[in-house]
Design a protein around this motif. Sequence first.
Motif, PDB file in Angstrom:
ATOM      1  N   LEU A  80     -17.656  74.788 -42.092  1.00  0.00           N
ATOM      2  CA  LEU A  80     -18.979  74.240 -42.257  1.00  0.00           C
ATOM      3  C   LEU A  80     -19.832  75.087 -43.169  1.00  0.00           C
ATOM      4  CD1 LEU A  80     -19.566  73.629 -38.397  1.00  0.00           C
ATOM      5  CD2 LEU A  80     -19.215  72.003 -40.084  1.00  0.00           C
ATOM      6  N   ILE A  81     -19.484  76.292 -43.638  1.00  0.00           N
ATOM      7  CA  ILE A  81     -20.362  77.295 -44.506  1.00  0.00           C
ATOM      8  C   ILE A  81     -19.327  77.461 -45.635  1.00  0.00           C
ATOM      9  CG2 ILE A  81     -21.632  78.265 -42.614  1.00  0.00           C
ATOM     10  CD1 ILE A  81     -19.644  80.672 -43.184  1.00  0.00           C
ATOM     11  N   ALA A  82     -18.193  77.098 -45.761  1.00  0.00           N
ATOM     12  CA  ALA A  82     -17.334  77.226 -47.186  1.00  0.00           C
ATOM     13  C   ALA A  82     -16.558  76.022 -47.241  1.00  0.00           C
ATOM     14  CB  ALA A  82     -16.595  78.604 -47.033  1.00  0.00           C
ATOM     15  N   GLY A  83     -16.309  75.826 -48.563  1.00  0.00           N
ATOM     16  CA  GLY A  83     -15.383  74.969 -48.989  1.00  0.00           C
ATOM     17  C   GLY A  83     -13.916  75.436 -48.830  1.00  0.00           C
ATOM     18  N   ARG A  84     -13.646  76.819 -48.758  1.00  0.00           N
ATOM     19  CA  ARG A  84     -12.472  77.206 -48.826  1.00  0.00           C
ATOM     20  C   ARG A  84     -12.278  78.546 -48.172  1.00  0.00           C
ATOM     21  NH1 ARG A  84     -11.424  75.902 -53.597  1.00  0.00           N
ATOM     22  NH2 ARG A  84     -12.474  78.025 -54.435  1.00  0.00           N
ATOM     23  N   PHE A  85     -11.630  78.789 -47.198  1.00  0.00           N
ATOM     24  CA  PHE A  85     -11.709  80.032 -46.501  1.00  0.00           C
ATOM     25  C   PHE A  85     -10.176  80.450 -46.367  1.00  0.00           C
ATOM     26  CE2 PHE A  85      -9.836  78.636 -42.393  1.00  0.00           C
ATOM     27  CZ  PHE A  85     -10.217  77.267 -42.286  1.00  0.00           C
ATOM     28  N   SER A  86      -9.956  81.783 -46.354  1.00  0.00           N
ATOM     29  CA  SER A  86      -8.888  82.552 -46.128  1.00  0.00           C
ATOM     30  C   SER A  86      -8.752  83.242 -44.661  1.00  0.00           C
ATOM     31  CB  SER A  86      -8.477  83.431 -46.965  1.00  0.00           C
ATOM     32  OG  SER A  86      -8.283  82.942 -48.213  1.00  0.00           O
ATOM     33  N   VAL A  87      -7.609  83.318 -44.078  1.00  0.00           N
ATOM     34  CA  VAL A  87      -7.398  83.972 -42.616  1.00  0.00           C
ATOM     35  C   VAL A  87      -6.496  85.336 -43.178  1.00  0.00           C
ATOM     36  CG1 VAL A  87      -6.701  83.795 -40.453  1.00  0.00           C
ATOM     37  CG2 VAL A  87      -7.457  81.776 -41.516  1.00  0.00           C
ATOM     38  N   ILE A  88      -7.328  86.471 -42.452  1.00  0.00           N
ATOM     39  CA  ILE A  88      -6.535  87.777 -42.339  1.00  0.00           C
ATOM     40  C   ILE A  88      -6.154  87.964 -41.076  1.00  0.00           C
ATOM     41  CG2 ILE A  88      -6.630  90.188 -43.123  1.00  0.00           C
ATOM     42  CD1 ILE A  88      -7.396  88.106 -45.268  1.00  0.00           C
ATOM     43  N   THR A  89      -5.023  88.207 -40.702  1.00  0.00           N
ATOM     44  CA  THR A  89      -4.341  88.528 -39.443  1.00  0.00           C
ATOM     45  C   THR A  89      -3.931  89.637 -39.526  1.00  0.00           C
ATOM     46  OG1 THR A  89      -3.326  87.427 -37.672  1.00  0.00           O
ATOM     47  CG2 THR A  89      -2.134  86.904 -39.488  1.00  0.00           C
ATOM     48  N   THR A  90      -2.879  89.837 -38.323  1.00  0.00           N
ATOM     49  CA  THR A  90      -2.210  91.160 -38.233  1.00  0.00           C
ATOM     50  C   THR A  90      -0.795  91.205 -39.011  1.00  0.00           C
ATOM     51  OG1 THR A  90      -1.338  90.261 -36.080  1.00  0.00           O
ATOM     52  CG2 THR A  90      -3.454  91.609 -36.027  1.00  0.00           C
ATOM     53  N   LEU A  91      -0.049  90.570 -38.145  1.00  0.00           N
ATOM     54  CA  LEU A  91       1.292  90.843 -38.675  1.00  0.00           C
ATOM     55  C   LEU A  91       1.943  89.488 -39.276  1.00  0.00           C
ATOM     56  CD1 LEU A  91       3.002  92.762 -35.849  1.00  0.00           C
ATOM     57  CD2 LEU A  91       2.183  93.613 -37.923  1.00  0.00           C
ATOM     58  N   SER A  92       2.989  89.534 -39.933  1.00  0.00           N
ATOM     59  CA  SER A  92       3.474  88.300 -40.831  1.00  0.00           C
ATOM     60  C   SER A  92       3.855  87.139 -39.981  1.00  0.00           C
ATOM     61  CB  SER A  92       4.364  88.497 -41.985  1.00  0.00           C
ATOM     62  OG  SER A  92       5.472  89.183 -41.429  1.00  0.00           O
ATOM     63  N   ARG A  93       4.517  87.549 -38.667  1.00  0.00           N
ATOM     64  CA  ARG A  93       5.061  86.810 -37.454  1.00  0.00           C
ATOM     65  C   ARG A  93       3.874  85.805 -37.014  1.00  0.00           C
ATOM     66  NH1 ARG A  93       7.858  89.629 -33.174  1.00  0.00           N
ATOM     67  NH2 ARG A  93       8.858  90.776 -34.898  1.00  0.00           N
ATOM     68  N   SER A  94       2.820  86.245 -37.056  1.00  0.00           N
ATOM     69  CA  SER A  94       1.586  85.413 -36.843  1.00  0.00           C
ATOM     70  C   SER A  94       0.992  84.288 -37.599  1.00  0.00           C
ATOM     71  CB  SER A  94       0.469  86.305 -36.278  1.00  0.00           C
ATOM     72  OG  SER A  94       0.945  87.144 -35.173  1.00  0.00           O
ATOM     73  N   VAL A  95       1.464  84.359 -38.812  1.00  0.00           N
ATOM     74  CA  VAL A  95       1.103  83.460 -40.009  1.00  0.00           C
ATOM     75  C   VAL A  95       1.457  82.037 -39.704  1.00  0.00           C
ATOM     76  CG1 VAL A  95       1.294  82.978 -42.530  1.00  0.00           C
ATOM     77  CG2 VAL A  95       0.970  85.182 -41.594  1.00  0.00           C
ATOM     78  N   PRO A  96       2.849  81.781 -39.511  1.00  0.00           N
ATOM     79  CA  PRO A  96       3.403  80.330 -39.114  1.00  0.00           C
ATOM     80  C   PRO A  96       2.687  79.838 -37.923  1.00  0.00           C
ATOM     81  CG  PRO A  96       5.276  81.800 -39.491  1.00  0.00           C
ATOM     82  CD  PRO A  96       3.997  82.676 -39.424  1.00  0.00           C
ATOM     83  N   ILE A  97       2.236  80.466 -36.805  1.00  0.00           N
ATOM     84  CA  ILE A  97       1.554  80.130 -35.708  1.00  0.00           C
ATOM     85  C   ILE A  97       0.401  79.654 -36.132  1.00  0.00           C
ATOM     86  CG2 ILE A  97       0.666  80.884 -33.573  1.00  0.00           C
ATOM     87  CD1 ILE A  97       3.067  82.662 -33.233  1.00  0.00           C
ATOM     88  N   ILE A  98      -0.598  80.591 -36.809  1.00  0.00           N
ATOM     89  CA  ILE A  98      -1.774  80.045 -37.442  1.00  0.00           C
ATOM     90  C   ILE A  98      -1.968  78.913 -38.057  1.00  0.00           C
ATOM     91  CG2 ILE A  98      -3.761  80.897 -38.672  1.00  0.00           C
ATOM     92  CD1 ILE A  98      -3.097  83.890 -37.365  1.00  0.00           C
ATOM     93  N   GLU A  99      -0.870  79.054 -39.149  1.00  0.00           N
ATOM     94  CA  GLU A  99      -0.769  77.685 -40.141  1.00  0.00           C
ATOM     95  C   GLU A  99      -0.824  76.449 -39.358  1.00  0.00           C
ATOM     96  OE1 GLU A  99       2.442  79.082 -42.453  1.00  0.00           O
ATOM     97  OE2 GLU A  99       0.927  79.855 -44.133  1.00  0.00           O
ATOM     98  N   HIS A 100       0.207  76.398 -38.433  1.00  0.00           N
ATOM     99  CA  HIS A 100       0.745  75.227 -37.394  1.00  0.00           C
ATOM    100  C   HIS A 100      -0.683  74.832 -36.743  1.00  0.00           C
ATOM    101  CE1 HIS A 100       2.488  72.973 -34.285  1.00  0.00           C
ATOM    102  NE2 HIS A 100       1.846  73.311 -33.457  1.00  0.00           N
ATOM    103  N   ASN A 101      -1.444  75.815 -36.273  1.00  0.00           N
ATOM    104  CA  ASN A 101      -2.692  75.412 -35.516  1.00  0.00           C
ATOM    105  C   ASN A 101      -3.491  74.614 -36.553  1.00  0.00           C
ATOM    106  OD1 ASN A 101      -1.832  76.366 -33.204  1.00  0.00           O
ATOM    107  ND2 ASN A 101      -2.804  78.312 -33.219  1.00  0.00           N
ATOM    108  N   LEU A 102      -3.897  75.250 -37.823  1.00  0.00           N
ATOM    109  CA  LEU A 102      -4.744  74.917 -38.716  1.00  0.00           C
ATOM    110  C   LEU A 102      -4.305  73.240 -38.917  1.00  0.00           C
ATOM    111  CD1 LEU A 102      -4.916  77.897 -41.454  1.00  0.00           C
ATOM    112  CD2 LEU A 102      -6.896  76.557 -40.265  1.00  0.00           C
ATOM    113  N   GLY A 103      -2.811  73.085 -39.173  1.00  0.00           N
ATOM    114  CA  GLY A 103      -2.844  71.530 -39.384  1.00  0.00           C
ATOM    115  C   GLY A 103      -2.908  70.679 -38.049  1.00  0.00           C
ATOM    116  N   LYS A 104      -2.710  71.366 -36.802  1.00  0.00           N
ATOM    117  CA  LYS A 104      -3.103  70.578 -35.657  1.00  0.00           C
ATOM    118  C   LYS A 104      -4.298  70.180 -35.354  1.00  0.00           C
ATOM    119  CE  LYS A 104      -2.559  71.454 -30.512  1.00  0.00           C
ATOM    120  NZ  LYS A 104      -2.444  72.540 -29.477  1.00  0.00           N
TER     121      LYS A 104
END
Length: 243
Positions: free
Chosen positions: A106-130
Motif C-alpha cells: 500500500l506504500i510501495a510499488g515494489r518491496f523486498s523481504v529480508i529474512t533470516t536463513l535461506s531455508r525460510s526463503v521458499p516458505i515466504i515465497e510460497h506465502n507471497l504467491g498464496k
Amino acid sequence: MRLLLVNPNTTSSMTRKIEAAARAVAHEGTTLSAVNPVDGPASIEGYFDEAYSLPGLLGEIRKGEEAGFQGYVIACFDDTGLDAARSLATGPVVGIGEAAFHCASLIAGRFSVITTLSRSVPIIEHNLGKYGLAARCARVRASDVPVLALEDATSNARMRISDEIEAAKREDRCEAVVLGCAGMADLAADLSARHGLPVLDGVACAVKLVETLVGLGLKTSKIEGYAPPLSKPYGGRFAADGF
Ligand code: 5HY
C-alpha cells in the motif's frame, strides 16, 4: 478490544520483544497479551520446526478463545499455522508476514523481504504467491542470521541485516523493505532511518490490521475453509485435543 499475540516458538525473550513492539503501536483501547507455548522449538527455521510448533500454537489459540480474546496475531513471519488458527478462532487472525506484505504493497510499488536463513526463503515465497502479492515483491533475501542470534546483543545480526538492505536497494530497486522475522521487530525504526526508505515490521502491521478488522465488526468467516473443527476421536498424546 482484547488482542492476543502468539509467538509459536518457545523463546520467551522474543515474546517479550514482540509484546513491546505491539504495545508501541496499539490503540489505547486495546488490551493485549503476548504468549508462547511451553512445548515446541526454540526457533522456527524451516518446515520441520514449523510442524512441531503447531500443537503449541493451536493450544494457545484455544486458550485465547476460552479467555474471550477478540483478535489474534500469529507472531512468526512464516505465518505458521495461520489457517488452522482461523478454524479455531471466532475473531480475526492475522499473520505478521501477511500483514507486512499487504501494508508494504500500500506504500510501495515494489518491496523486498529480508529474512533470516535461506531455508525460510521458499516458505515466504510460497506465502507471497498464496496471498496474491508475489508480483509486488522484488526478492526475498536471506541475511544468514539464525533466528536466535537476534536475541544475542553481541551478535552481528543487526549489521548483516543492514548490509542486506543496502544490497536490496542497490540490486532490487525496492522502494520498501519488510523485515522477515518477528525477532527483528525492534530494528525497523532504526533501519528505516539509516537507509532512507520504509522498513516494515510485521508485528506492528498485524496489530493495526487486527484492530481495524475488529473495529469494522469483522470476524473470521465460518462458511467453508475456516469452519470449526469436526468432532472425531483424536488418538494418543492428542486424545484430549479433539472436538
Ligand atoms: C519467526 N522463525 O518470525 C520466524 C522467522 C524465520 O522463530 N520466528 C521464528 O526465520 O522463518
